[in-house]
Scaffold this motif. Structure first.
Motif, mmCIF file in Angstrom:
data_model
loop_
_atom_site.group_PDB
_atom_site.id
_atom_site.type_symbol
_atom_site.label_atom_id
_atom_site.label_comp_id
_atom_site.label_asym_id
_atom_site.label_seq_id
_atom_site.Cartn_x
_atom_site.Cartn_y
_atom_site.Cartn_z
ATOM 1 N N PRO A 1 0.807 -1.229 0.000
ATOM 2 C CA PRO A 1 0.000 0.000 0.000
ATOM 3 C C PRO A 1 0.837 1.275 0.000
ATOM 4 C CG PRO A 1 -0.946 -1.583 1.521
ATOM 5 C CD PRO A 1 0.382 -2.154 1.086
ATOM 6 N N GLY B 1 -4.136 4.933 -7.137
ATOM 7 C CA GLY B 1 -4.737 4.023 -6.182
ATOM 8 C C GLY B 1 -4.885 2.592 -6.649
ATOM 9 N N ASP C 1 -3.346 0.033 -4.235
ATOM 10 C CA ASP C 1 -4.076 0.058 -2.969
ATOM 11 C C ASP C 1 -5.422 -0.645 -3.096
ATOM 12 O OD1 ASP C 1 -1.963 1.489 -2.021
ATOM 13 O OD2 ASP C 1 -2.999 3.410 -1.914
ATOM 14 N N THR D 1 -6.586 -3.921 -1.070
ATOM 15 C CA THR D 1 -7.783 -3.829 -0.232
ATOM 16 C C THR D 1 -8.690 -5.029 -0.432
ATOM 17 O OG1 THR D 1 -7.754 -1.417 -0.171
ATOM 18 C CG2 THR D 1 -9.859 -2.482 0.258
#
Length: 414
Positions: free
Chosen positions: A382, A388, A391, A395
């Protein structure tokens, strides 16, 4: 497509590229009111609590205000219609059926910020959306309301369509800017933010198609009207892309704050015959999974965040009991691995390694060390990319292990 005909998907708004039909049905009234007092537009948007509908839920007025405050000169409003994430199909509907609502919203944003460039950025794989957007833009050429905007900003207003790269990463706002400039959609580090340094260094707003489609209604009917459409503390309506193991998948415009249970079991008519609800990938496959415990959650940005997930684009991919979570996650991480632009080695290499480990586990060839390695990647990756993507991949993997660890462990070789 299912709708409450409240705000975005009203039957009488579905006129395609026909500008005359749009005006005959009340289109243009929001822009006309905005022209009466351009300086009050941003305050109205703030009072309405309009959020960004492309994923983050960032308040729209906070993107607009710094662009409005910047000195006059080149400024851009970009309507982001790249939409390429699995399970999301709202923006293409708006572009195909009510493109003038989107354009009017973008013109109001240009008026509010004194921007002289408006760009519709459309995924070329959605050929119908692209064709309709081009025709719709053409019909605004020389229109009296465009001339009135030009008089206010003191400069000619360019309105055009730019096909995106068609790549998933091309929807990230700094990658959008790179594409509009004519380059490859490599995301850039922030700051500087687009409002400060966007297309060719000019102040730039990048808003999702759905976000801008809400703007004409807010200006036409007022901020309180928009707020009253939502439930609880949420404002407005939301387009929810419902797919997966439900009887009636589709696109639903519902009050922001509608519960997950209402969406799935009332509007989606419940699960496929003989199936039981297991989980849902919210906002596409890059967020924390919600389970049976979360059926009562209100589908708005703040409530979903309290469950340690995100509403994202409003996509809801429903999974039933008997469906392998590991298999679903492996498919989605493969999508992320293929979508990585390669600019950041931890992202490119990390998504590939996660994909490799997930495929080993899913096919029954995994050992405990593989699961441990997957968890280690989730702890170190991360924040290692310029956007993103990594990430999001982490997730969904981390969430699936936390929620369904027994499924992973059941697949391990002794």
């Amino acid at each position: 497509m299912q709708t409450l005909n409240q705000c975005l998907m009203r039957d009488d708004f579905r006129v395609g590229a026909d500008l005359d039909a749009w005006f005959a049905r009340g289109g243009g009234e929001g822009l006309a009111k905005a022209l009466d007092d351009p300086a009050a537009i941003i305050a109205e948007i703030a009072q309405a609590d309009l959020r960004g509908m492309g994923g983050a839920g960032f308040p729209a007025h906070r993107k607009w205000a710094p662009v409005a405050a910047a000195p006059d000169g080149d400024k851009y409003v970009i309507c982001n219609g790249n939409e390429d994430e699995p399970g999301t199909f709202k923006d293409r509907f708006l572009l195909e059926h009510t493109p003038h609502q989107v354009i009017e919203g973008a013109l109001i944003a240009a008026l509010a910020t004194r921007a002289n460039h408006v760009v519709l950025y459309v995924n070329p794989h959605q050929s119908v959306s692209l064709a309709v957007a081009r025709e719709a833009v053409k019909q605004w050429s020389g229109h009296a309301q465009v001339a009135a905007i030009e008089k206010w900003i003191g400069a000619p207003l360019s309105l055009g369509v730019v096909p995106s790269s068609g790549l998933y990463i091309g929807g990230e706002e700094t990658a959008v800017i790179a594409s509009v400039e004519g380059g490859f959609p490599f995301p850039r580090r922030k700051p500087p933010f687009p409002a400060e340094h966007g297309v060719h260094g000019a102040p730039t707003i990048v808003n999702n198609i759905e976000t801008l489609a809400h703007v004409p209604g807010i200006l036409r009917h007022g901020a309180q009207w928009y707020r009253d459409l939502g439930l609880g503390n949420a404002a407005g309506t939301k387009l929810y892309s419902l797919s997966g193991d439900v009887l009636r998948p589709g696109l639903y415009e519902l009050p922001m704050g509608t519960t997950l249970e209402t969406l799935v079991f009332q509007h989606g008519a419940g699960m496929l015959q003989g199936k039981e609800f297991k989980a849902v990938f919210t906002g596409g496959p890059s967020n924390t999974l919600l389970t049976k415990r979360d059926l009562d959650v209100a589908l708005d940005f703040d409530s979903v965040r309290q469950r340690r997930s995100r509403l994202g684009t409003g996509a809801m991919i429903v999974v039933s009991e008997g469906t392998s979570i590991v298999r679903k996650v492996a498919d989605y991480v493969s999508f992320f691995a293929q979508g990585s632009c390669g600019q950041c080695p931890p992202c490119k290499g990390g998504t590939f390694q996660m994909m490799r480990l997930l495929n080993r586990l899913d096919t029954g060839r995994g050992v405990p060390a593989d699961l441990e390695a997957l968890e280690n990647l989730c702890s170190v990756l991360p924040g290692s990319g310029r956007c993103g993507l990594i990430d999001g991949a982490v997730t969904v993997v981390e969430s699936s292990i936390n929620q369904f660890r027994e499924e992973y462990e059941a697949l391990l070789m002794a």
